[in-house]
Design a protein around this motif. Structure first.
Motif, PDB file in Angstrom:
ATOM      1  N   ASP A 195     -10.094  -3.305  -6.222  1.00 40.57           N
ATOM      2  CA  ASP A 195     -10.449  -4.409  -7.119  1.00 40.57           C
ATOM      3  C   ASP A 195      -9.934  -5.762  -6.637  1.00 40.57           C
ATOM      4  O   ASP A 195     -10.678  -6.750  -6.600  1.00 40.57           O
ATOM      5  CB  ASP A 195      -9.911  -4.115  -8.524  1.00 40.57           C
TER       6      ASP A 195
ATOM      7  N   LYS B  18      -3.549  -2.017  -6.695  1.00 41.08           N
ATOM      8  CA  LYS B  18      -3.669  -1.275  -5.448  1.00 41.08           C
ATOM      9  C   LYS B  18      -3.102   0.136  -5.661  1.00 41.08           C
ATOM     10  O   LYS B  18      -2.124   0.282  -6.377  1.00 41.08           O
ATOM     11  CB  LYS B  18      -2.872  -1.983  -4.337  1.00 41.08           C
TER      12      LYS B  18
ATOM     13  N   ASP C  19      -6.456   0.689  -5.698  1.00 44.42           N
ATOM     14  CA  ASP C  19      -7.822   0.361  -6.087  1.00 44.42           C
ATOM     15  C   ASP C  19      -8.264  -0.883  -5.304  1.00 44.42           C
ATOM     16  O   ASP C  19      -7.472  -1.807  -5.093  1.00 44.42           O
ATOM     17  CB  ASP C  19      -7.878   0.090  -7.592  1.00 44.42           C
TER      18      ASP C  19
ATOM     19  N   SER D 158      -6.035   0.110  -0.295  1.00 45.11           N
ATOM     20  CA  SER D 158      -6.855  -0.819  -1.060  1.00 45.11           C
ATOM     21  C   SER D 158      -7.828  -1.571  -0.157  1.00 45.11           C
ATOM     22  O   SER D 158      -9.019  -1.696  -0.468  1.00 45.11           O
ATOM     23  CB  SER D 158      -5.955  -1.813  -1.806  1.00 45.11           C
TER      24      SER D 158
ATOM     25  N   ARG E 162      -7.209  -3.698 -12.036  1.00 47.23           N
ATOM     26  CA  ARG E 162      -6.664  -2.455 -11.494  1.00 47.23           C
ATOM     27  C   ARG E 162      -5.790  -2.768 -10.287  1.00 47.23           C
ATOM     28  O   ARG E 162      -6.131  -3.623  -9.474  1.00 47.23           O
ATOM     29  CB  ARG E 162      -7.799  -1.496 -11.104  1.00 47.23           C
TER      30      ARG E 162
END
Length: 210
Positions: free
Chosen positions: A146, A142, A144, A174, A140
């Motif tokens: 992750d 940014k 997000d 993020s 995923r």
């Protein structure tokens, strides 16, 4: 450096954070946007900080889908001849971090093709970082968290051990979403605009040295 004294890892975005490349991208995307979206002046400023796929999905889908291949070819060629100049103070700052055994990583939405161009133009680049994570490493994008959570796990660290260095709104969000401290660089957006999304704002790394 008191603010960063308990940091175990520094996680850097690439464009606008390690390299002063954002003005060059504004030129490139300005050309593409004027060609394909003449009805939307200034679009190149709106898409700053977005991944290539996010840009394509939002602005070059449907009847413009066929333009994606051409733009990608143009972008790859453009990145091969870009000037990859470091943000002021970056080399001294990252050298200081490494002398203190603080881990360093690049966490970027750029892909491996782009990074090959960086390595070609800046052979010393890989000696500055303990890890380089690219778009191929993330499920995923940014904003997000992750990508930054994966970087922390790469070093077997928790979010509290890491400090994120970002310039774009998506990147700042993020880092915040990952539960990490965030230093915002006012290289792409104004200090006033990014201040709500980070713990400290700097213009360049000289402000963290001395």
């Amino acid at each position: 450096m008191k603010y960063l004294q308990d940091m175990k890892a520094a996680l850097f975005d690439l464009d606008g954070v390690v390299f002063d490349t954002e003005p060059q991208y504004s030129v490139f995307w300005g050309q593409q946007c004027r060609e394909f979206h003449p009805e939307h002046p200034g679009l190149e400023n709106e898409i700053k900080g977005q991944t290539l796929q996010q840009i394509y999905d939002a602005w070059f889908s449907g009847s413009l889908s066929e333009s994606q291949e051409l733009i990608t070819e143009r972008l790859n060629a453009f990145e091969q001849q870009m000037a990859y100049n470091y943000i002021d103070g970056f080399l001294d700052f990252v050298g200081m971090l490494r002398s203190r055994s603080i881990l360093t990583a690049v966490v970027t939405s750029s892909n491996k093709v782009k990074m090959e161009a960086v390595y070609s133009r800046r052979p010393e680049f890989t000696t500055l970082f303990d890890a380089v994570l690219t778009s191929e490493d993330f499920e995923r994008s940014k904003p997000d968290p992750d990508c930054y959570l994966k970087a922390a796990r790469r070093f077997a660290l928790g979010p509290a051990d890491c400090v994120v260095f970002e310039d774009s709104f998506n990147g700042l969000k993020s880092g915040r979403a990952a539960g990490m401290r965030v230093v915002g660089l006012a290289t792409t957006n104004s200090a006033e605009a990014i201040a709500p999304f980070c713990d400290r704002v700097i213009s360049n790394y000289d402000e963290l040295l001395g």
